[in-house]
Design a protein around this motif. Sequence first.
Motif, PDB file in Angstrom:
ATOM      1  N   CYS A   1       7.572  -5.013   0.872  1.00 32.69           N
ATOM      2  CA  CYS A   1       7.742  -4.331  -0.411  1.00 32.69           C
ATOM      3  C   CYS A   1       8.556  -3.061  -0.177  1.00 32.69           C
ATOM      4  O   CYS A   1       8.082  -2.131   0.470  1.00 32.69           O
ATOM      5  CB  CYS A   1       6.374  -3.992  -0.999  1.00 32.69           C
ATOM      6  N   PRO A   2       9.796  -2.998  -0.673  1.00 35.12           N
ATOM      7  CA  PRO A   2      10.649  -1.827  -0.390  1.00 35.12           C
ATOM      8  C   PRO A   2      10.109  -0.579  -1.071  1.00 35.12           C
ATOM      9  O   PRO A   2       9.555  -0.645  -2.175  1.00 35.12           O
ATOM     10  CB  PRO A   2      12.014  -2.228  -0.961  1.00 35.12           C
ATOM     11  N   PRO A   3      10.273   0.581  -0.456  1.00 36.07           N
ATOM     12  CA  PRO A   3       9.807   1.834  -1.052  1.00 36.07           C
ATOM     13  C   PRO A   3      10.764   2.310  -2.138  1.00 36.07           C
ATOM     14  O   PRO A   3      11.926   1.906  -2.171  1.00 36.07           O
ATOM     15  CB  PRO A   3       9.810   2.797   0.126  1.00 36.07           C
ATOM     16  N   PRO A   4      10.301   3.172  -3.029  1.00 38.98           N
ATOM     17  CA  PRO A   4      11.221   3.779  -4.006  1.00 38.98           C
ATOM     18  C   PRO A   4      12.184   4.722  -3.291  1.00 38.98           C
ATOM     19  O   PRO A   4      11.948   5.139  -2.157  1.00 38.98           O
ATOM     20  CB  PRO A   4      10.279   4.548  -4.942  1.00 38.98           C
TER      21      PRO A   4
ATOM     22  N   TRP B   1       4.009   7.443   4.719  1.00 35.01           N
ATOM     23  CA  TRP B   1       3.993   6.105   4.117  1.00 35.01           C
ATOM     24  C   TRP B   1       5.393   5.536   3.986  1.00 35.01           C
ATOM     25  O   TRP B   1       5.606   4.323   4.092  1.00 35.01           O
ATOM     26  CB  TRP B   1       3.295   6.147   2.758  1.00 35.01           C
ATOM     27  N   ASP B   2       6.380   6.402   3.778  1.00 37.73           N
ATOM     28  CA  ASP B   2       7.755   5.928   3.647  1.00 37.73           C
ATOM     29  C   ASP B   2       8.256   5.308   4.948  1.00 37.73           C
ATOM     30  O   ASP B   2       8.953   4.286   4.928  1.00 37.73           O
ATOM     31  CB  ASP B   2       8.672   7.078   3.224  1.00 37.73           C
ATOM     32  N   ILE B   3       7.909   5.901   6.089  1.00 41.95           N
ATOM     33  CA  ILE B   3       8.384   5.351   7.366  1.00 41.95           C
ATOM     34  C   ILE B   3       7.797   3.958   7.588  1.00 41.95           C
ATOM     35  O   ILE B   3       8.442   3.079   8.167  1.00 41.95           O
ATOM     36  CB  ILE B   3       8.035   6.303   8.537  1.00 41.95           C
ATOM     37  N   LEU B   4       6.582   3.727   7.084  1.00 45.69           N
ATOM     38  CA  LEU B   4       5.952   2.411   7.224  1.00 45.69           C
ATOM     39  C   LEU B   4       6.642   1.376   6.350  1.00 45.69           C
ATOM     40  O   LEU B   4       6.936   0.262   6.793  1.00 45.69           O
ATOM     41  CB  LEU B   4       4.466   2.513   6.861  1.00 45.69           C
ATOM     42  N   ALA B   5       6.908   1.720   5.091  1.00 42.71           N
ATOM     43  CA  ALA B   5       7.511   0.746   4.176  1.00 42.71           C
ATOM     44  C   ALA B   5       8.992   0.531   4.463  1.00 42.71           C
ATOM     45  O   ALA B   5       9.508  -0.582   4.321  1.00 42.71           O
ATOM     46  CB  ALA B   5       7.325   1.217   2.735  1.00 42.71           C
ATOM     47  N   ARG B   6       9.680   1.580   4.881  1.00 42.35           N
ATOM     48  CA  ARG B   6      11.140   1.506   5.023  1.00 42.35           C
ATOM     49  C   ARG B   6      11.573   0.815   6.309  1.00 42.35           C
ATOM     50  O   ARG B   6      12.595   0.118   6.342  1.00 42.35           O
ATOM     51  CB  ARG B   6      11.742   2.914   4.946  1.00 42.35           C
TER      52      ARG B   6
ATOM     53  N   ALA C   1       0.842  -1.201   0.000  1.00 44.35           N
ATOM     54  CA  ALA C   1       0.000   0.000   0.000  1.00 44.35           C
ATOM     55  C   ALA C   1       0.875   1.247   0.000  1.00 44.35           C
ATOM     56  O   ALA C   1       0.627   2.210  -0.750  1.00 44.35           O
ATOM     57  CB  ALA C   1      -0.912  -0.018   1.219  1.00 44.35           C
ATOM     58  N   ALA C   2       1.918   1.240   0.832  1.00 39.47           N
ATOM     59  CA  ALA C   2       2.844   2.372   0.877  1.00 39.47           C
ATOM     60  C   ALA C   2       3.515   2.573  -0.476  1.00 39.47           C
ATOM     61  O   ALA C   2       3.653   3.712  -0.957  1.00 39.47           O
ATOM     62  CB  ALA C   2       3.886   2.146   1.965  1.00 39.47           C
ATOM     63  N   PHE C   3       3.927   1.481  -1.106  1.00 43.92           N
ATOM     64  CA  PHE C   3       4.575   1.556  -2.413  1.00 43.92           C
ATOM     65  C   PHE C   3       3.646   2.212  -3.440  1.00 43.92           C
ATOM     66  O   PHE C   3       4.067   3.060  -4.233  1.00 43.92           O
ATOM     67  CB  PHE C   3       4.970   0.157  -2.873  1.00 43.92           C
ATOM     68  N   GLN C   4       2.393   1.821  -3.420  1.00 38.61           N
ATOM     69  CA  GLN C   4       1.440   2.379  -4.386  1.00 38.61           C
ATOM     70  C   GLN C   4       1.246   3.881  -4.181  1.00 38.61           C
ATOM     71  O   GLN C   4       1.169   4.642  -5.156  1.00 38.61           O
ATOM     72  CB  GLN C   4       0.099   1.654  -4.264  1.00 38.61           C
TER      73      GLN C   4
ATOM     74  N   ASP D   1      -0.458   1.572  13.221  1.00 39.40           N
ATOM     75  CA  ASP D   1      -1.748   2.254  13.370  1.00 39.40           C
ATOM     76  C   ASP D   1      -1.558   3.761  13.475  1.00 39.40           C
ATOM     77  O   ASP D   1      -2.269   4.544  12.840  1.00 39.40           O
ATOM     78  CB  ASP D   1      -2.473   1.753  14.624  1.00 39.40           C
ATOM     79  N   ASP D   2      -0.578   4.164  14.285  1.00 39.68           N
ATOM     80  CA  ASP D   2      -0.355   5.596  14.502  1.00 39.68           C
ATOM     81  C   ASP D   2       0.068   6.295  13.216  1.00 39.68           C
ATOM     82  O   ASP D   2      -0.412   7.395  12.902  1.00 39.68           O
ATOM     83  CB  ASP D   2       0.704   5.802  15.577  1.00 39.68           C
ATOM     84  N   PHE D   3       0.974   5.683  12.446  1.00 41.86           N
ATOM     85  CA  PHE D   3       1.480   6.387  11.271  1.00 41.86           C
ATOM     86  C   PHE D   3       0.566   6.264  10.062  1.00 41.86           C
ATOM     87  O   PHE D   3       0.610   7.127   9.173  1.00 41.86           O
ATOM     88  CB  PHE D   3       2.929   5.968  10.987  1.00 41.86           C
TER      89      PHE D   3
END
Length: 456
Positions: free
Chosen positions: A205-208, A257-262, A170-173, A280-282
């Motif tokens: 799924c790693p972020p860009p 979203w980056d902090i979640l994926a990374r 989801a973060a990646f998208q 949940d918080d982020f």
Amino acid sequence: MGESVKDLDVNQSLLECLKDVVEVQAWHIIGEVDFLKEKSLRRLYGDSEGEDIVLIYDDEEDSFHAMDAVCSHEGGPLNLGDIEDVGGDRCLVCPWHRYEFKLTDGYSETTGLQQDVYPLMEVDGKLYIRTGEMELSLEPKLPPAAPEVVTLPSEHSVPSAASLNTLTSAAFQVLTAADPFEKIRLSELLGGEWCSGAITELGNCPPPDHPVRNSDHLQVVAPGKEGKRGKGGSLSSRISILHAMANIELWAIDLSWDILARFVPHFRLQGKLLPKEFSDDFVRVAREETKHFRLLNDRLNNLGSHFGALPVHNGLWESAETTNHSLLARLAVVHMVHEARGLDVQPVQIGKFERQNDQESLSILQTVFTEEITHVAAGMKWFNYICEHSETKLDPVKTFHEIVRKNFRGYLKPPFNTEARSKAGMTPEWYEPLTKTGSAAKSVQVSAGVTVHQGS
């Protein structure tokens, strides 16, 4: 007639005395005055990051001034600003948000912020600056790295169908959505699915490396090239301010979203992943930043404009790039420095709209301000949690100071909104030690043809 031997002796003695003054008072030579007059603004590089100074030559007044090169608002490069008349005062105007600082004392009448300024003096055709023990150079010790907007690298593949129903996909998208309105649609949709339980897995799924921006519909320019925003006294000025705020919110969506994926899939404390409450918080923070963007864009539409009508800069992503290596650093710099700084300056923005009785915009700014306090609180909460649950327990305040000094360029600068910061759990011992200490230097009073440029 030429000078007598006596005159030469007196002049030589004067120069020797001046040399002693320079040494005792910690003055440092910058360069030849004639050479320094060739540029109106030049950056002087300090002993370490955050200590750079901008040397200003005002050709209209034929005078030199010096102040900290990093804007006390959000870190804009003042050496890329403009010298302008503002309210009858000669001011240096920040290129990022058009905040003005008086050349004489570094004070901003509009915002209440203040830059540290430094005394200068001319001696025998050379310009000196008083900076204590810190020496300055006209050249950087390391080449400055400027963040650039990039498109999605080809090596980043789209998540497979089997991994789409995860938090990191989801973060990646969201991060790879080039159109800002598709980005907020996905942020609302996918954030809601996590909150409802439709998405439950973290995935991996790693972020860009960098969020994607659609250059066809959004003109991204270098910081300082967006144009003037003004003080909110006209409709066009208020539109410009709201547009700049919407740009900040769009980057804040990406940062959340980056902090979640990374970090979430990999970060461990004593062998355990972070609690679900962290995600949940982020996700909540991301959804609220999304709401802020939508509110601001809707208001722009009501005023006859829209997001994308004006150029935007990408300077705010630098804080993500410099903290990719550490979750503690990311929390400290993004949420406990930058977002906390927003609490300090937002009341100033609110005041601009109050003076114009723009009630619709005021309601939005008040909502943003109130919810941003909880975003700082989220950073504080999890920074303290990680320090408490690390294998070797960390002192949170001391650790925060160490991380900020290493990863944030410049000092934290007053005035601080102590009430709002306290509501977020950030009391003065967190930020006051990170300000520039010591009283302003008094200029040395010399005569006999020596020009002193005073700073306070």
